[in-house]
Design an enzyme around this catalytic site. Structure first.
Site, PDB file in Angstrom:
ATOM      1  N   ASP A 139     -10.154   9.477   0.818  1.00 60.33           N
ATOM      2  CA  ASP A 139     -10.957   8.984  -0.307  1.00 60.33           C
ATOM      3  C   ASP A 139     -12.374   9.538  -0.204  1.00 60.33           C
ATOM      4  OD1 ASP A 139      -8.655   7.584  -0.617  1.00 60.33           O
ATOM      5  OD2 ASP A 139      -9.551   5.589  -0.449  1.00 60.33           O
ATOM      6  N   HIS A 177      -3.673   8.959  -5.195  1.00 59.15           N
ATOM      7  CA  HIS A 177      -4.545   7.787  -5.100  1.00 59.15           C
ATOM      8  C   HIS A 177      -4.966   7.352  -6.513  1.00 59.15           C
ATOM      9  CE1 HIS A 177      -7.844   5.204  -3.487  1.00 59.15           C
ATOM     10  NE2 HIS A 177      -7.083   5.184  -2.400  1.00 59.15           N
ATOM     11  N   ASP A 233      -5.318   0.137   2.858  1.00 58.52           N
ATOM     12  CA  ASP A 233      -4.286   0.830   2.084  1.00 58.52           C
ATOM     13  C   ASP A 233      -3.898   2.178   2.685  1.00 58.52           C
ATOM     14  OD1 ASP A 233      -6.930   1.579   1.260  1.00 58.52           O
ATOM     15  OD2 ASP A 233      -6.134   2.517  -0.541  1.00 58.52           O
ATOM     16  N   HIS A 234      -4.550   2.544   3.790  1.00 60.12           N
ATOM     17  CA  HIS A 234      -4.232   3.793   4.474  1.00 60.12           C
ATOM     18  C   HIS A 234      -3.688   3.574   5.889  1.00 60.12           C
ATOM     19  CE1 HIS A 234      -6.199   6.541   1.485  1.00 60.12           C
ATOM     20  NE2 HIS A 234      -6.733   5.370   1.138  1.00 60.12           N
ATOM     21  N   HIS A 275      -9.405   2.040   5.987  1.00 55.22           N
ATOM     22  CA  HIS A 275      -9.158   1.031   4.962  1.00 55.22           C
ATOM     23  C   HIS A 275      -7.666   0.659   4.985  1.00 55.22           C
ATOM     24  CE1 HIS A 275     -12.981   1.829   2.371  1.00 55.22           C
ATOM     25  NE2 HIS A 275     -13.134   0.785   3.158  1.00 55.22           N
TER      26      HIS A 275
END
Length: 304
Positions: A211, A269, A67-68, A65
């Protein structure tokens, strides 16, 4: 060694938190540094903190993803622009190789150092530097992994008090004693160095998860960990949202830590819906299940 949180937000950057990135800095191993995830603007965060790109030898990506991983091409390029020539290995799910190669080729970025890309799978066990790294698959919307780092057993220290008590003065022979050798002292005594060494010290265990919804795999990775880093996108009472979006609440993260007999839990997170004044409530909710918990913020440092 210490964990330095470079980005602790969920999904998109906010004024309070950048997106996911975490550095493990190891002064006891010549300053070797490992990164875990590399969200947008990670290199900007590095500029504000004591992380040297030339010391980064490994980068572990939990999942793909944005955001990573959106900060990864910039970090790879900047490491080269700064003159680093030492090897770097990047680990992560299948698809990581094509992401990196396309980004490098499209931007015509030349890396002056050797880059190795290792696409991991569930159950992989990797011997990396001072750690054995176990890879476990988590429960997220796309393939996502957690990493368990188990440090090698540390040799026992010299029992200085016993040496002094037996009238064995300091000197060059201490090094031989520390090596467990049998030696003859100047006064004629013959001693076995093994008798003056404390028992080996167990290595430290870190569990750094991507996550995930609550899953047995997370608990397995975190068993008896000295520290568990777990996402906390939602708060208590938001379990429905967490399940729908493949994330966890602070209470669910605390339950993982409790069931795994971890020594400490760090929540990260954090959704931008939670302002700074909400953090005390999130912490209180998690502590109803597991007391040794802290909430990370950008720049938060945790020593092991």
């Amino acid at each position: 060694m210490e964990l330095l949180f470079l980005g602790t937000g969920a999904g998109i950057p906010s004024k309070q938190r950048n997106v996911s990135s975490l550095a493990l800095i190891m002064p006891e191993y010549k300053g070797d540094t490992w990164l875990f995830d590399c969200g947008e603007a990670t290199q900007h965060q590095i500029l504000e903190h004591p992380v040297r790109l030339g010391k980064v030898s490994r980068i572990f990506i939990t999942h793909l993803h944005g955001d990573h991983i959106y900060g990864l091409p910039g970090v790879l390029g900047s490491r080269s622009f700064q003159g680093a020539e030492t090897p770097l290995t990047v680990y992560g799910p299948k698809g990581l190789r094509s992401f990196i190669e396309v980004a490098m080729q499209t931007s015509c970025t030349y890396l002056r150092y050797p880059l190795t890309i290792h696409e991991v799978e569930e159950g992989d066990t990797l011997k990396e530097g001072p750690f054995t790294v176990t890879v476990g698959k988590l429960d997220h919307g796309i393939p996502c992994f957690g990493y368990r780092l188990q440090e090698d057993e540390q040799p026992g220290a010299l029992d200085i008090e016993k040496l002094k008590a037996e009238g064995i003065p300091p000197g060059p022979h201490y090094q031989e004693i520390k090596q467990g050798k049998t030696l003859t002292l100047p006064d004629g005594r013959v001693i076995n160095g093994q008798d003056y060494i404390h028992p080996p010290k167990p290595g430290r265990i870190l569990a750094i998860l991507g996550d995930t919804r609550p899953t047995p795999s997370a608990e397995a990775l975190a068993q008896h960990a000295d520290v568990l880093v777990h996402e906390s996108t939602y708060g208590a009472g938001q379990e429905g949202l967490a399940t729908a979006h493949h994330h966890s609440t602070c209470v669910q993260a605390a339950t993982v830590a409790k069931n795994a007999n971890a020594k400490a839990l760090i929540l990260t997170h954090i959704s931008s819906r939670f302002m700074e004044e909400d953090h005390a409530q999130l912490l209180k909710e998690a502590q109803t299940v597991f007391t040794a918990v802290q909430i990370a913020h950008d720049g938060f440092r945790y020593q092991l």
